[in-house]
Design a protein around this motif. Sequence first.
Motif, PDB file in Angstrom:
ATOM      1  N   SER A  38       7.045   0.081   2.301  1.00 30.30           N
ATOM      2  CA  SER A  38       8.214   1.177   1.802  1.00 30.30           C
ATOM      3  C   SER A  38       8.166   1.148   0.278  1.00 30.30           C
ATOM      4  CB  SER A  38       9.469   1.204   2.325  1.00 30.30           C
ATOM      5  OG  SER A  38      10.206  -0.056   1.982  1.00 30.30           O
ATOM      6  N   GLY A  39       7.768  -0.317  -0.088  1.00 23.49           N
ATOM      7  CA  GLY A  39       7.681  -0.511  -1.420  1.00 23.49           C
ATOM      8  C   GLY A  39       6.625   0.360  -2.406  1.00 23.49           C
ATOM      9  N   ASN A  40       7.075   0.819  -3.688  1.00 16.66           N
ATOM     10  CA  ASN A  40       6.012   1.415  -4.352  1.00 16.66           C
ATOM     11  C   ASN A  40       4.932   0.903  -4.715  1.00 16.66           C
ATOM     12  OD1 ASN A  40       7.959   3.603  -4.724  1.00 16.66           O
ATOM     13  ND2 ASN A  40       9.013   2.560  -6.531  1.00 16.66           N
ATOM     14  N   VAL A  41       3.711   1.608  -4.741  1.00 16.87           N
ATOM     15  CA  VAL A  41       2.477   1.070  -4.996  1.00 16.87           C
ATOM     16  C   VAL A  41       2.365   0.901  -6.309  1.00 16.87           C
ATOM     17  CG1 VAL A  41      -0.124   1.312  -4.834  1.00 16.87           C
ATOM     18  CG2 VAL A  41       1.251   2.072  -2.981  1.00 16.87           C
ATOM     19  N   VAL A  42       2.019  -0.362  -7.022  1.00 15.70           N
ATOM     20  CA  VAL A  42       2.375  -0.907  -8.322  1.00 15.70           C
ATOM     21  C   VAL A  42       0.659  -0.843  -8.752  1.00 15.70           C
ATOM     22  CG1 VAL A  42       2.658  -2.581  -9.951  1.00 15.70           C
ATOM     23  CG2 VAL A  42       4.301  -2.130  -8.008  1.00 15.70           C
ATOM     24  N   LYS A  43      -0.188  -1.364  -7.836  1.00 21.12           N
ATOM     25  CA  LYS A  43      -1.657  -1.516  -8.262  1.00 21.12           C
ATOM     26  C   LYS A  43      -2.369  -1.731  -6.750  1.00 21.12           C
ATOM     27  CE  LYS A  43      -4.203  -5.275 -10.907  1.00 21.12           C
ATOM     28  NZ  LYS A  43      -4.496  -4.349 -11.917  1.00 21.12           N
ATOM     29  N   THR A  44      -3.635  -1.491  -7.029  1.00 20.53           N
ATOM     30  CA  THR A  44      -4.472  -1.518  -5.712  1.00 20.53           C
ATOM     31  C   THR A  44      -5.682  -2.843  -6.202  1.00 20.53           C
ATOM     32  OG1 THR A  44      -5.907   0.154  -6.566  1.00 20.53           O
ATOM     33  CG2 THR A  44      -4.064   0.808  -4.872  1.00 20.53           C
ATOM     34  N   TYR A  45      -6.065  -3.206  -5.035  1.00 16.03           N
ATOM     35  CA  TYR A  45      -7.068  -4.297  -5.171  1.00 16.03           C
ATOM     36  C   TYR A  45      -8.358  -3.827  -4.075  1.00 16.03           C
ATOM     37  CZ  TYR A  45      -3.505  -7.051  -7.238  1.00 16.03           C
ATOM     38  OH  TYR A  45      -2.507  -7.630  -7.973  1.00 16.03           O
ATOM     39  N   LYS A  46      -9.448  -4.297  -4.647  1.00 15.39           N
ATOM     40  CA  LYS A  46     -10.689  -3.941  -3.794  1.00 15.39           C
ATOM     41  C   LYS A  46     -10.938  -5.161  -2.747  1.00 15.39           C
ATOM     42  CE  LYS A  46     -12.455  -0.412  -6.692  1.00 15.39           C
ATOM     43  NZ  LYS A  46     -13.773   0.106  -7.326  1.00 15.39           N
ATOM     44  N   GLU A  47     -11.736  -5.016  -1.841  1.00 17.09           N
ATOM     45  CA  GLU A  47     -12.209  -6.247  -1.071  1.00 17.09           C
ATOM     46  C   GLU A  47     -13.014  -7.067  -1.709  1.00 17.09           C
ATOM     47  OE1 GLU A  47     -14.068  -7.184   3.133  1.00 17.09           O
ATOM     48  OE2 GLU A  47     -14.492  -5.484   2.277  1.00 17.09           O
ATOM     49  N   ASN A  48     -12.867  -8.359  -1.895  1.00 16.04           N
ATOM     50  CA  ASN A  48     -13.372  -9.534  -2.519  1.00 16.04           C
ATOM     51  C   ASN A  48     -13.035  -9.712  -4.108  1.00 16.04           C
ATOM     52  OD1 ASN A  48     -15.105 -10.216  -0.376  1.00 16.04           O
ATOM     53  ND2 ASN A  48     -16.575  -8.406  -0.987  1.00 16.04           N
ATOM     54  N   ASP A  49     -11.800  -8.796  -4.140  1.00 18.04           N
ATOM     55  CA  ASP A  49     -11.177  -8.961  -5.671  1.00 18.04           C
ATOM     56  C   ASP A  49     -10.590 -10.463  -5.437  1.00 18.04           C
ATOM     57  OD1 ASP A  49     -12.065  -6.719  -6.989  1.00 18.04           O
ATOM     58  OD2 ASP A  49     -10.224  -5.455  -6.806  1.00 18.04           O
ATOM     59  N   ASP A  50     -10.532 -11.183  -6.737  1.00 23.49           N
ATOM     60  CA  ASP A  50      -9.748 -12.368  -6.744  1.00 23.49           C
ATOM     61  C   ASP A  50      -8.627 -12.092  -7.394  1.00 23.49           C
ATOM     62  OD1 ASP A  50     -11.570 -14.066  -5.639  1.00 23.49           O
ATOM     63  OD2 ASP A  50     -12.542 -14.661  -7.419  1.00 23.49           O
ATOM     64  N   VAL A  51      -7.390 -12.253  -6.524  1.00 17.74           N
ATOM     65  CA  VAL A  51      -6.053 -12.075  -6.857  1.00 17.74           C
ATOM     66  C   VAL A  51      -5.211 -13.565  -7.255  1.00 17.74           C
ATOM     67  CG1 VAL A  51      -3.866 -10.868  -6.288  1.00 17.74           C
ATOM     68  CG2 VAL A  51      -6.123  -9.913  -5.504  1.00 17.74           C
ATOM     69  N   LYS A  52      -4.587 -13.317  -8.317  1.00 15.12           N
ATOM     70  CA  LYS A  52      -3.960 -14.644  -8.839  1.00 15.12           C
ATOM     71  C   LYS A  52      -2.479 -14.474  -8.092  1.00 15.12           C
ATOM     72  CE  LYS A  52      -6.224 -15.776 -12.907  1.00 15.12           C
ATOM     73  NZ  LYS A  52      -6.133 -15.957 -14.558  1.00 15.12           N
ATOM     74  N   LEU A  53      -2.089 -15.648  -7.471  1.00 19.13           N
ATOM     75  CA  LEU A  53      -0.641 -15.582  -6.792  1.00 19.13           C
ATOM     76  C   LEU A  53       0.089 -16.528  -7.348  1.00 19.13           C
ATOM     77  CD1 LEU A  53      -2.096 -15.631  -3.022  1.00 19.13           C
ATOM     78  CD2 LEU A  53      -1.319 -13.503  -4.720  1.00 19.13           C
ATOM     79  N   THR A  54       1.550 -16.538  -7.431  1.00 25.42           N
ATOM     80  CA  THR A  54       2.334 -17.207  -7.790  1.00 25.42           C
ATOM     81  C   THR A  54       3.238 -17.690  -6.896  1.00 25.42           C
ATOM     82  OG1 THR A  54       3.987 -15.583  -8.337  1.00 25.42           O
ATOM     83  CG2 THR A  54       2.429 -16.138 -10.137  1.00 25.42           C
ATOM     84  N   CYS A  55       3.493 -17.087  -5.623  1.00 28.36           N
ATOM     85  CA  CYS A  55       4.297 -17.727  -4.607  1.00 28.36           C
ATOM     86  C   CYS A  55       4.293 -16.554  -3.447  1.00 28.36           C
ATOM     87  CB  CYS A  55       5.896 -17.806  -5.127  1.00 28.36           C
ATOM     88  SG  CYS A  55       6.820 -16.300  -5.320  1.00 28.36           S
ATOM     89  N   GLN A  56       4.969 -17.061  -2.337  1.00 24.28           N
ATOM     90  CA  GLN A  56       4.897 -16.331  -0.968  1.00 24.28           C
ATOM     91  C   GLN A  56       6.328 -16.033  -0.570  1.00 24.28           C
ATOM     92  OE1 GLN A  56       2.660 -19.168   1.292  1.00 24.28           O
ATOM     93  NE2 GLN A  56       1.066 -17.484   1.358  1.00 24.28           N
ATOM     94  N   THR A  57       6.658 -14.973  -0.011  1.00 25.66           N
ATOM     95  CA  THR A  57       7.881 -14.626   0.459  1.00 25.66           C
ATOM     96  C   THR A  57       8.009 -13.848   1.765  1.00 25.66           C
ATOM     97  OG1 THR A  57      10.310 -13.590  -0.028  1.00 25.66           O
ATOM     98  CG2 THR A  57       8.188 -12.449  -0.578  1.00 25.66           C
ATOM     99  N   SER A  58       8.901 -13.954   2.642  1.00 27.36           N
ATOM    100  CA  SER A  58       8.819 -13.143   3.897  1.00 27.36           C
ATOM    101  C   SER A  58       9.298 -11.893   3.837  1.00 27.36           C
ATOM    102  CB  SER A  58       9.970 -13.960   4.951  1.00 27.36           C
ATOM    103  OG  SER A  58      11.288 -13.601   4.520  1.00 27.36           O
ATOM    104  N   GLY A  59       8.627 -11.053   4.566  1.00 28.53           N
ATOM    105  CA  GLY A  59       8.661  -9.474   4.553  1.00 28.53           C
ATOM    106  C   GLY A  59       8.350  -8.908   5.668  1.00 28.53           C
ATOM    107  N   GLU A  60       7.905  -7.646   5.649  1.00 27.50           N
ATOM    108  CA  GLU A  60       7.486  -7.012   6.822  1.00 27.50           C
ATOM    109  C   GLU A  60       6.330  -7.291   7.667  1.00 27.50           C
ATOM    110  OE1 GLU A  60       5.899  -2.273   7.804  1.00 27.50           O
ATOM    111  OE2 GLU A  60       6.643  -2.811   5.937  1.00 27.50           O
TER     112      GLU A  60
END
Length: 222
Positions: A38-60
């Motif tokens: 339900s969150g707004n789409v801020v950005k989209t990534y394509k398959e095989n894009d490398d995405v930098k992560l900072t942390c994880q949280t629980s959600g849907e």
Amino acid sequence: MKPAIISFICLAYFALTTFAYPIYKADVVNCRSSPDTSGNVVKTYKENDDVKLTCQTSGENIKGNSLWDKTADGCYVSDYYVKTGSTGGGESAGPITDDYPYKGKCDSVDPWGYYICQCTSFVAFRINKRLGVKFNNYYKGPNWGNAKTWDEAAHKTKVSINDTPKPGAVAQTNAGTYGHVAWVAKVTGNSVVVEEYNHGGTRRYNTRTVPKNSFDNYIHLK
């Protein structure tokens, strides 16, 4: 009336730094303002894009995975679509994958003073890369030596050592002639997922899920 402030608590940190992981399982993945569809789409990534992560949280829950990864772009993407090695069943110490860079060069010496393709070399590599600790065979003075003497070296150097596993810790046992060390990738209840090299003399990468008491000690360098 002031707008409600919604915050999401990070559950698992990636060694207190930022790592990049590939997008998979979909051609395009949405990164949202909150950890749910339900969150707004801020950005989209394509398959095989490398995405930098900072942390994880629980959600849907998305196809059995309730973890969402917060990206360096400040939005959330379902962990189901990011190859982190996590499944929502506990904390993770990064992707579970054979990223050891010295395959095929067994018996030469690595940059940390260990023989390549041995368990000690693989764990030293993980400590340096994942934890950012400049660990070597003479870390803080004494010779750490074979896996069987890592518990002694930890005590000598006042490195934390106990029977409690955590992602990013070193699992250590004195069993066998030389002992054995492994990287704790994940902890779920009373079980640990470890990554290792040369388990049983194979000189190869291996993963196992075992009871946490399968190891004598857990060494926490960070």
